[in-house]
Design a protein around this motif. Structure first.
Motif, PDB file in Angstrom:
ATOM      1  N   SER A 167      31.357  12.209  52.772  1.00 54.18           N
ATOM      2  CA  SER A 167      31.082  11.768  51.409  1.00 54.18           C
ATOM      3  C   SER A 167      32.353  11.825  50.563  1.00 54.18           C
ATOM      4  CB  SER A 167      30.001  12.664  50.772  1.00 54.18           C
ATOM      5  OG  SER A 167      29.703  12.245  49.460  1.00 54.18           O
ATOM      6  N   PRO A 168      32.914  10.655  50.189  1.00 54.74           N
ATOM      7  CA  PRO A 168      34.086  10.654  49.316  1.00 54.74           C
ATOM      8  C   PRO A 168      33.752  11.314  47.969  1.00 54.74           C
ATOM      9  CG  PRO A 168      33.686   8.485  50.286  1.00 54.74           C
ATOM     10  CD  PRO A 168      32.465   9.317  50.550  1.00 54.74           C
ATOM     11  N   PRO A 169      34.740  11.811  47.237  1.00 63.38           N
ATOM     12  CA  PRO A 169      36.172  11.604  47.476  1.00 63.38           C
ATOM     13  C   PRO A 169      36.802  12.549  48.491  1.00 63.38           C
ATOM     14  CG  PRO A 169      35.867  12.851  45.461  1.00 63.38           C
ATOM     15  CD  PRO A 169      34.488  12.482  45.940  1.00 63.38           C
ATOM     16  N   ASP A 170      36.190  13.714  48.737  1.00 65.56           N
ATOM     17  CA  ASP A 170      36.831  14.646  49.667  1.00 65.56           C
ATOM     18  C   ASP A 170      36.560  14.271  51.112  1.00 65.56           C
ATOM     19  OD1 ASP A 170      38.386  17.155  49.989  1.00 65.56           O
ATOM     20  OD2 ASP A 170      36.584  17.772  51.055  1.00 65.56           O
ATOM     21  N   GLY A 171      35.353  13.817  51.423  1.00 67.63           N
ATOM     22  CA  GLY A 171      35.078  13.351  52.773  1.00 67.63           C
ATOM     23  C   GLY A 171      35.892  12.101  53.073  1.00 67.63           C
ATOM     24  N   ASP A 172      36.507  12.054  54.242  1.00 75.08           N
ATOM     25  CA  ASP A 172      37.453  10.986  54.565  1.00 75.08           C
ATOM     26  C   ASP A 172      37.173  10.482  55.979  1.00 75.08           C
ATOM     27  OD1 ASP A 172      40.031   9.893  55.756  1.00 75.08           O
ATOM     28  OD2 ASP A 172      40.699  10.212  53.688  1.00 75.08           O
ATOM     29  N   MET A 173      36.782   9.211  56.084  1.00 78.74           N
ATOM     30  CA  MET A 173      36.388   8.664  57.375  1.00 78.74           C
ATOM     31  C   MET A 173      37.555   8.578  58.350  1.00 78.74           C
ATOM     32  SD  MET A 173      33.758   7.738  59.107  1.00 78.74           S
ATOM     33  CE  MET A 173      32.513   7.463  57.826  1.00 78.74           C
ATOM     34  N   ALA A 174      38.726   8.168  57.868  1.00 76.81           N
ATOM     35  CA  ALA A 174      39.877   8.066  58.762  1.00 76.81           C
ATOM     36  C   ALA A 174      40.258   9.442  59.304  1.00 76.81           C
ATOM     37  CB  ALA A 174      41.062   7.439  58.034  1.00 76.81           C
ATOM     38  N   ALA A 175      40.238  10.451  58.431  1.00 77.93           N
ATOM     39  CA  ALA A 175      40.553  11.816  58.865  1.00 77.93           C
ATOM     40  C   ALA A 175      39.505  12.321  59.846  1.00 77.93           C
ATOM     41  CB  ALA A 175      40.650  12.740  57.657  1.00 77.93           C
ATOM     42  N   TYR A 176      38.237  11.984  59.587  1.00 74.68           N
ATOM     43  CA  TYR A 176      37.161  12.422  60.475  1.00 74.68           C
ATOM     44  C   TYR A 176      37.326  11.829  61.868  1.00 74.68           C
ATOM     45  CZ  TYR A 176      32.445  13.050  62.305  1.00 74.68           C
ATOM     46  OH  TYR A 176      31.371  13.380  63.101  1.00 74.68           O
ATOM     47  N   MET A 177      37.622  10.536  61.944  1.00 75.14           N
ATOM     48  CA  MET A 177      37.808   9.894  63.243  1.00 75.14           C
ATOM     49  C   MET A 177      39.011  10.484  63.973  1.00 75.14           C
ATOM     50  SD  MET A 177      35.337   7.761  63.735  1.00 75.14           S
ATOM     51  CE  MET A 177      35.886   6.584  64.979  1.00 75.14           C
ATOM     52  N   ALA A 178      40.086  10.773  63.235  1.00 76.65           N
ATOM     53  CA  ALA A 178      41.261  11.385  63.859  1.00 76.65           C
ATOM     54  C   ALA A 178      40.933  12.780  64.383  1.00 76.65           C
ATOM     55  CB  ALA A 178      42.412  11.451  62.850  1.00 76.65           C
ATOM     56  N   SER A 179      40.086  13.508  63.656  1.00 82.54           N
ATOM     57  CA  SER A 179      39.694  14.846  64.104  1.00 82.54           C
ATOM     58  C   SER A 179      38.809  14.770  65.344  1.00 82.54           C
ATOM     59  CB  SER A 179      38.976  15.591  62.977  1.00 82.54           C
ATOM     60  OG  SER A 179      39.863  15.877  61.905  1.00 82.54           O
ATOM     61  N   LEU A 180      37.929  13.769  65.414  1.00 81.03           N
ATOM     62  CA  LEU A 180      37.138  13.588  66.629  1.00 81.03           C
ATOM     63  C   LEU A 180      38.053  13.271  67.822  1.00 81.03           C
ATOM     64  CD1 LEU A 180      34.028  11.500  65.467  1.00 81.03           C
ATOM     65  CD2 LEU A 180      34.085  13.915  66.121  1.00 81.03           C
ATOM     66  N   ALA A 181      39.038  12.419  67.597  1.00 84.27           N
ATOM     67  CA  ALA A 181      39.978  12.086  68.671  1.00 84.27           C
ATOM     68  C   ALA A 181      40.746  13.329  69.126  1.00 84.27           C
ATOM     69  CB  ALA A 181      40.940  11.002  68.204  1.00 84.27           C
ATOM     70  N   LYS A 182      41.046  14.194  68.171  1.00 84.09           N
ATOM     71  CA  LYS A 182      41.742  15.450  68.492  1.00 84.09           C
ATOM     72  C   LYS A 182      40.879  16.321  69.407  1.00 84.09           C
ATOM     73  CE  LYS A 182      43.892  19.326  65.995  1.00 84.09           C
ATOM     74  NZ  LYS A 182      44.226  19.792  64.625  1.00 84.09           N
ATOM     75  N   LEU A 183      39.583  16.420  69.095  1.00 85.77           N
ATOM     76  CA  LEU A 183      38.690  17.209  69.946  1.00 85.77           C
ATOM     77  C   LEU A 183      38.533  16.571  71.320  1.00 85.77           C
ATOM     78  CD1 LEU A 183      35.774  18.596  67.749  1.00 85.77           C
ATOM     79  CD2 LEU A 183      38.093  19.463  68.090  1.00 85.77           C
ATOM     80  N   GLN A 184      38.570  15.254  71.360  1.00 82.05           N
ATOM     81  CA  GLN A 184      38.415  14.541  72.633  1.00 82.05           C
ATOM     82  C   GLN A 184      39.542  14.900  73.601  1.00 82.05           C
ATOM     83  OE1 GLN A 184      38.400  10.204  72.369  1.00 82.05           O
ATOM     84  NE2 GLN A 184      36.571  10.150  73.636  1.00 82.05           N
ATOM     85  N   GLU A 185      40.690  15.260  73.061  1.00 80.41           N
ATOM     86  CA  GLU A 185      41.836  15.608  73.901  1.00 80.41           C
ATOM     87  C   GLU A 185      41.776  17.051  74.401  1.00 80.41           C
ATOM     88  OE1 GLU A 185      45.206  14.783  71.459  1.00 80.41           O
ATOM     89  OE2 GLU A 185      44.936  12.593  71.547  1.00 80.41           O
ATOM     90  N   ARG A 186      40.849  17.835  73.845  1.00 78.62           N
ATOM     91  CA  ARG A 186      40.721  19.227  74.253  1.00 78.62           C
ATOM     92  C   ARG A 186      39.759  19.354  75.446  1.00 78.62           C
ATOM     93  NH1 ARG A 186      42.085  23.264  70.731  1.00 78.62           N
ATOM     94  NH2 ARG A 186      40.295  24.475  71.482  1.00 78.62           N
ATOM     95  N   SER A 187      39.688  20.539  76.001  1.00 78.12           N
ATOM     96  CA  SER A 187      38.811  20.757  77.167  1.00 78.12           C
ATOM     97  C   SER A 187      37.857  21.923  76.908  1.00 78.12           C
ATOM     98  CB  SER A 187      39.653  21.028  78.419  1.00 78.12           C
ATOM     99  OG  SER A 187      40.541  22.123  78.202  1.00 78.12           O
ATOM    100  N   ASP A 188      37.297  21.972  75.696  1.00 73.74           N
ATOM    101  CA  ASP A 188      36.363  23.044  75.363  1.00 73.74           C
ATOM    102  C   ASP A 188      35.123  22.957  76.245  1.00 73.74           C
ATOM    103  OD1 ASP A 188      37.806  24.123  72.923  1.00 73.74           O
ATOM    104  OD2 ASP A 188      37.525  22.027  72.336  1.00 73.74           O
ATOM    105  N   ARG A 189      34.603  24.110  76.637  1.00 73.01           N
ATOM    106  CA  ARG A 189      33.451  24.187  77.540  1.00 73.01           C
ATOM    107  C   ARG A 189      32.141  23.905  76.834  1.00 73.01           C
ATOM    108  NH1 ARG A 189      30.082  28.427  78.123  1.00 73.01           N
ATOM    109  NH2 ARG A 189      31.477  29.677  76.823  1.00 73.01           N
ATOM    110  N   VAL A 190      31.994  24.404  75.599  1.00 68.85           N
ATOM    111  CA  VAL A 190      30.751  24.300  74.850  1.00 68.85           C
ATOM    112  C   VAL A 190      31.078  24.331  73.365  1.00 68.85           C
ATOM    113  CG1 VAL A 190      30.372  26.822  74.832  1.00 68.85           C
ATOM    114  CG2 VAL A 190      28.404  25.278  74.621  1.00 68.85           C
ATOM    115  N   TYR A 191      30.253  23.634  72.564  1.00 62.07           N
ATOM    116  CA  TYR A 191      30.375  23.688  71.108  1.00 62.07           C
ATOM    117  C   TYR A 191      29.217  24.507  70.547  1.00 62.07           C
ATOM    118  CZ  TYR A 191      33.582  19.594  71.164  1.00 62.07           C
ATOM    119  OH  TYR A 191      34.618  18.733  71.374  1.00 62.07           O
TER     120      TYR A 191
END
Length: 291
Positions: free
Chosen positions: A178-202
């Motif tokens: 939810s803007p103004p603080d919620g940011d879709m581009a930042a959110y997608m980049a953060s998802l991509a960051k997690l995709q590069e990790r190898s966490d076992r469980v969330y």
């Protein structure tokens, strides 16, 4: 919203040897069954992650779970009011430092489907990406994941490969952007960051543990990209306002939730505007030729 029955509110559940979970009694449309506070460690000291609302019963349940151990850190993933307000009274009761996300307070500027910001949050130490806190047999490392909020952190339990994801990734629902603080581009980049990790469980703050994190993150990224394509298709017929677009994009949605859905559409439109794919004319939005 129908919630699962027989939820153990206020009782400690051991979900793996180093992790116990305590459910707050604050179920709602945006917290699902309630805020899940995690107690990490089973030795002389522990960390408390997302202490939740400043509810005396929930604070008492956290302290009962901790028992005779020392609280080495009260840690918050972000500062919405269902996550961080109990940090201050818990610190007052125990003397434990508040460590985690940066402080952030914003006024509510539109319909929300999540909580507003906690104005009482005052950390003793702010963790930057990659910084960690350690105790007796446990290490929690900060993973900066802005998007849901600009100050959002996930916390990785180094010893077991678990990741405490706050509101960034949840199995029961997508995260509110939810803007103004919620940011879709930042959110997608953060998802991509997690995709590069190898966490076992969330372990999210709401809803069940995510046992297939890589698969879920891929699906969430695909869902957001599909929404983006929906936005662009809506504008192919000409300029539209967000209230015009929401009923077409969210068919079957309760009209009482249209305002909140509009915040998500706005987040996509701002991202597309920054990428020079759309432009706004007053309250209306239109495609640019390059789109």
């Amino acid at each position: 919203m129908e919630l699962p029955a027989d939820l153990p509110t206020g009782l400690a559940e051991t979900i793996e040897p180093l992790v116990r979970r305590v459910l707050a009694g604050n179920p709602s449309a945006f917290t699902y069954t309630g805020t899940q506070t995690y107690v990490v460690g089973n030795g002389s000291d522990v960390a408390v992650i997302d202490p939740g609302p400043a509810d005396p019963d929930h604070i008492a349940a956290i302290l009962a779970t901790v028992g005779s151990a020392k609280i080495a850190a009260i840690m918050c993933t972000h500062t919405h009011r269902d996550h961080s307000p109990a940090a201050a009274p818990l610190k007052q009761r125990t003397g434990a430092p508040i460590i985690g996300c940066a402080p952030l307070t914003l006024s509510d500027d539109g319909p929300r489907s999540d909580e507003a910001f906690d104005t009482s949050y005052a950390p003793d130490r702010v963790l930057s990406d990659g910084e960690s806190v350690s105790g007796d047999g446990w290490t929690l490392q900060a993973v900066a994941t802005p998007g849901h909020t600009s100050n959002h952190l996930c916390l990785a339990l180094v010893e077991t490969g678990a990741l405490f994801t706050g509101d960034h990734v949840m199995g029961w629902s997508t995260s509110v952007i939810s803007p103004p603080d919620g940011d879709m581009a930042a959110y997608m980049a953060s998802l991509a960051k997690l995709q590069e990790r190898s966490d076992r469980v969330y372990y999210p703050a709401h809803g069940p543990a995510v046992e297939n994190p890589a698969q879920l993150v891929r699906g969430m990224m695909g869902h957001r990209k599909q929404r983006e394509r929906q936005v662009l298709r809506q504008l192919e017929s000409g300029p539209q306002t967000i209230p015009d677009m929401v009923p077409q994009m969210y068919k079957g949605l309760d009209q009482r939730l249209f305002g909140a859905a509009g915040r998500s559409v706005l987040a996509h439109l701002i991202d597309l505007e920054n990428r020079r794919l759309v432009a706004r004319d007053g309250d209306a939005w239109r495609l640019l030729a390059a789109a």
